[in-house]
Design a protein around this motif. Structure first.
Motif, PDB file in Angstrom:
ATOM      1  N   PRO A 190      38.790  24.683   3.444  1.00 26.46           N
ATOM      2  CA  PRO A 190      38.290  25.005   2.201  1.00 26.46           C
ATOM      3  C   PRO A 190      38.914  24.877   0.881  1.00 26.46           C
ATOM      4  N   GLY A 197      38.220  21.282   0.468  1.00 30.74           N
ATOM      5  CA  GLY A 197      37.116  21.023  -0.320  1.00 30.74           C
ATOM      6  C   GLY A 197      37.154  21.200  -1.620  1.00 30.74           C
ATOM      7  N   LEU A 198      37.993  22.416  -2.022  1.00 32.41           N
ATOM      8  CA  LEU A 198      37.981  22.808  -3.432  1.00 32.41           C
ATOM      9  C   LEU A 198      38.675  21.581  -4.176  1.00 32.41           C
ATOM     10  N   GLY A 231      36.257  18.982  -4.742  1.00 28.91           N
ATOM     11  CA  GLY A 231      35.326  19.357  -5.709  1.00 28.91           C
ATOM     12  C   GLY A 231      36.041  19.014  -7.164  1.00 28.91           C
ATOM     13  N   LEU A 232      37.253  19.458  -7.250  1.00 24.78           N
ATOM     14  CA  LEU A 232      37.864  19.365  -8.665  1.00 24.78           C
ATOM     15  C   LEU A 232      37.779  17.856  -8.904  1.00 24.78           C
ATOM     16  N   GLY A 258      34.514  16.465  -9.935  1.00 23.33           N
ATOM     17  CA  GLY A 258      34.275  16.958 -11.325  1.00 23.33           C
ATOM     18  C   GLY A 258      34.989  15.991 -12.256  1.00 23.33           C
ATOM     19  N   VAL A 301      29.980  33.644   0.505  1.00 20.21           N
ATOM     20  CA  VAL A 301      28.939  32.579  -0.194  1.00 20.21           C
ATOM     21  C   VAL A 301      27.903  33.452  -1.206  1.00 20.21           C
ATOM     22  N   PHE A 346      29.721  34.996  -3.890  1.00 18.71           N
ATOM     23  CA  PHE A 346      29.876  33.615  -4.983  1.00 18.71           C
ATOM     24  C   PHE A 346      28.733  33.695  -5.865  1.00 18.71           C
ATOM     25  N   LEU A 371      30.907  27.074   3.961  1.00 22.43           N
ATOM     26  CA  LEU A 371      31.847  27.490   3.232  1.00 22.43           C
ATOM     27  C   LEU A 371      32.592  26.269   2.490  1.00 22.43           C
ATOM     28  N   ILE A 372      32.611  25.151   3.106  1.00 23.00           N
ATOM     29  CA  ILE A 372      33.085  23.896   2.725  1.00 23.00           C
ATOM     30  C   ILE A 372      32.311  23.562   1.303  1.00 23.00           C
ATOM     31  N   VAL A 423      30.515  25.288  -0.296  1.00 22.89           N
ATOM     32  CA  VAL A 423      30.671  26.097  -1.572  1.00 22.89           C
ATOM     33  C   VAL A 423      31.786  26.058  -2.213  1.00 22.89           C
ATOM     34  N   ALA A 424      32.886  25.606  -1.594  1.00 26.62           N
ATOM     35  CA  ALA A 424      34.407  25.200  -1.791  1.00 26.62           C
ATOM     36  C   ALA A 424      34.321  23.990  -2.742  1.00 26.62           C
ATOM     37  N   ILE A 425      33.680  23.154  -2.396  1.00 27.01           N
ATOM     38  CA  ILE A 425      33.355  21.888  -3.006  1.00 27.01           C
ATOM     39  C   ILE A 425      32.842  22.085  -4.533  1.00 27.01           C
ATOM     40  N   LEU A 426      31.838  22.971  -4.261  1.00 26.73           N
ATOM     41  CA  LEU A 426      31.114  23.230  -5.290  1.00 26.73           C
ATOM     42  C   LEU A 426      31.595  24.117  -6.320  1.00 26.73           C
ATOM     43  N   ILE A 427      32.455  25.051  -6.042  1.00 24.11           N
ATOM     44  CA  ILE A 427      33.456  25.684  -6.876  1.00 24.11           C
ATOM     45  C   ILE A 427      34.528  24.973  -7.745  1.00 24.11           C
ATOM     46  N   GLY A 428      34.872  23.918  -6.807  1.00 23.74           N
ATOM     47  CA  GLY A 428      35.810  23.187  -7.498  1.00 23.74           C
ATOM     48  C   GLY A 428      35.176  22.349  -8.485  1.00 23.74           C
ATOM     49  N   ALA A 429      34.196  21.760  -8.238  1.00 31.03           N
ATOM     50  CA  ALA A 429      33.654  21.016  -9.186  1.00 31.03           C
ATOM     51  C   ALA A 429      33.080  21.724 -10.456  1.00 31.03           C
ATOM     52  N   LEU A 430      32.922  22.929 -10.219  1.00 25.17           N
ATOM     53  CA  LEU A 430      32.392  23.798 -11.148  1.00 25.17           C
ATOM     54  C   LEU A 430      33.451  24.048 -12.286  1.00 25.17           C
TER      55      LEU A 430
END
Lengths: 110, 305
Positions: free
Chosen positions: A3, A6-7, A10-11, A14, A58, A61, B51-52, B54-61
């Protein structure tokens, strides 16, 4: 660990895609960020407590973000948007700090 | 809480207690309990696709909101920086043009004096030099004083909550205003100053000290503090005269009442720049008066007993 990766992905996504947020959605972004942080730190604490559950994470969140956005929206309609935003930030901020304190106790036992 | 237990003293603050003592979502504990009842481990794995995602989603957010909310201020800054650089370029251009004018005027002066000396009109050369000095188109040097004025030190005074707001010294009270500079400069002229400049701007017959918003303009050029007023005059006497007249007492009251900082120093020699752009476009001399009336400058009328 996955995860966290994944964060980071995502960063990066973005930052690279740099999507344009519609102006109407911009007031909700700060609150959404605080709500997301609250969910993330709550999740990390649950992992360390050994009771993590992906569905709860989830759902917490999504409901955090939706409720926070709804409170801001309602506040804007009532003309007290900034006060309600402050309230949301205070409550979630306290939760974030106590969760971080708990994580710290887990990690450094201090 | 069991019925027999004494009531907690903070029972009326359950909301805060709840928030402080149980920051973790109770849902985690409940879900863990359910899973343990079913014989599974309390925690789920960290590898579920949900979970992964949502993790990507949070990072993008996080990154998207950081970018989206930071942009307006940087755009404002960009506009402001652009304006500042335009102002600075224009000012540098004006300064360069002023230097060109000064150079050209020096050429004109040389040519003029050459022409006059060729015609054996040395009296006219001396007269011209005298008039130029009085008009302020050429730099002047001589004994004088340097008066430095600055705003009061901005020290936020502790304001008692019950203080009368009318008595409180506001933040603007300690600022030097254009009117203050006008009165002080008038006091210096009154004291017998023969040439005055403020922050290097010569005060000629056409220079005005005025305020534009919070800025003080001299000759349409904004000044930055501290304000350094240079005056040529009878060194020690100038200071004494100034301290005695209305300008000096006004400055004294500014210092006493508003903590405006002022410092007067007598100098053996000060130099005041000329104002090379002094030109008269519309005014024409009155033919009869020019030759008859002797040239008088304010300080000559003031200093004559």
């Amino acid at each position: 660990m996955i995860p966290a990766l994944g964060l980071l992905i995502g960063l990066a996504v973005g930052l690279l895609l740099h999507p344009v947020v519609p102006l109407a959605l911009q007031p909700y972004l700060p609150i959404a960020v605080i709500a997301a942080l609250d969910a993330v730190f709550g999740g990390v604490r649950a992992v360390l407590d050994g009771i993590f559950n992906d569905k709860v994470f989830v759902v917490s969140f999504l409901s955090n973000v939706v409720v926070a956005a709804f409170i801001v929206f309602l506040g804007d309609q009532l003309g007290v948007g900034s006060q309600l935003s402050t309230g949301v930030v205070v409550v979630l901020g306290i939760r974030i700090f106590s969760n971080v304190a708990s994580i710290r106790r887990h990690l450094f036992s201090a | 809480m069991s019925p027999g237990a004494p009531e907690r003293p903070d029972a009326s603050m359950t909301l805060i207690t709840e928030m402080m003592e149980r920051p973790l979502d109770p849902g985690y504990a409940a879900a863990a309990g359910r899973r343990q009842e079913l014989g599974q481990s309390a925690a789920t794995g960290l590898r579920s696709p949900l979970l992964i995602t949502v993790a990507i989603l949070i990072g993008a957010l996080l990154s998207v909101s950081a970018l989206a909310l930071r942009a307006p201020t940087s755009a404002n800054n960009k506009v402001k920086l652009g304006l500042v650089s335009r102002i600075e370029t224009a000012r540098a251009h004006a300064d360069a043009q002023t230097r060109v004018i000064a150079g050209l005027r020096a050429q004109i002066d040389r040519a003029q004096s050459e022409a006059l000396s060729l015609q054996n009109q040395t009296g006219l050369t001396a007269e011209l030099a005298r008039l130029e000095l009085a008009a302020g188109t050429v730099p002047a040097t001589g004994p004088g004083l340097v008066l430095t004025i600055d705003d009061a030190e901005s020290k936020p005074e502790p304001v008692a909550p019950d203080a009368n707001p009318q008595n409180a010294t506001g933040p603007d009270q300690g600022k030097v205003l254009a009117k203050d500079l006008q009165i002080i400069v008038n006091g210096l002229w009154d004291a017998g100053a023969e040439a005055i400049s403020i922050n290097g701007h010569r005060l000629t017959s056409r220079a005005a000290i005025r305020s534009a918003g919070a800025a003080i303009l001299v000759d349409y050029r904004p000044l930055t503090r501290p304000y350094v007023i240079t005056a040529i005059g009878d060194g020690a006497n100038l200071g004494v005269e100034f301290a005695d007249n209305s300008g000096g007492s006004y400055l004294q009251s500014l210092t006493n009442n508003y903590k405006i900082r002022a410092d007067i120093q007598s100098r053996k020699s000060v130099t005041i720049p000329g104002e090379p752009t002094l030109s008269v476009l519309r005014a024409r001399p009155v033919s009869s008066a020019v030759t008859n009336t002797p040239m008088t400058t304010p300080q000559q009328t003031e200093s004559s007993p």
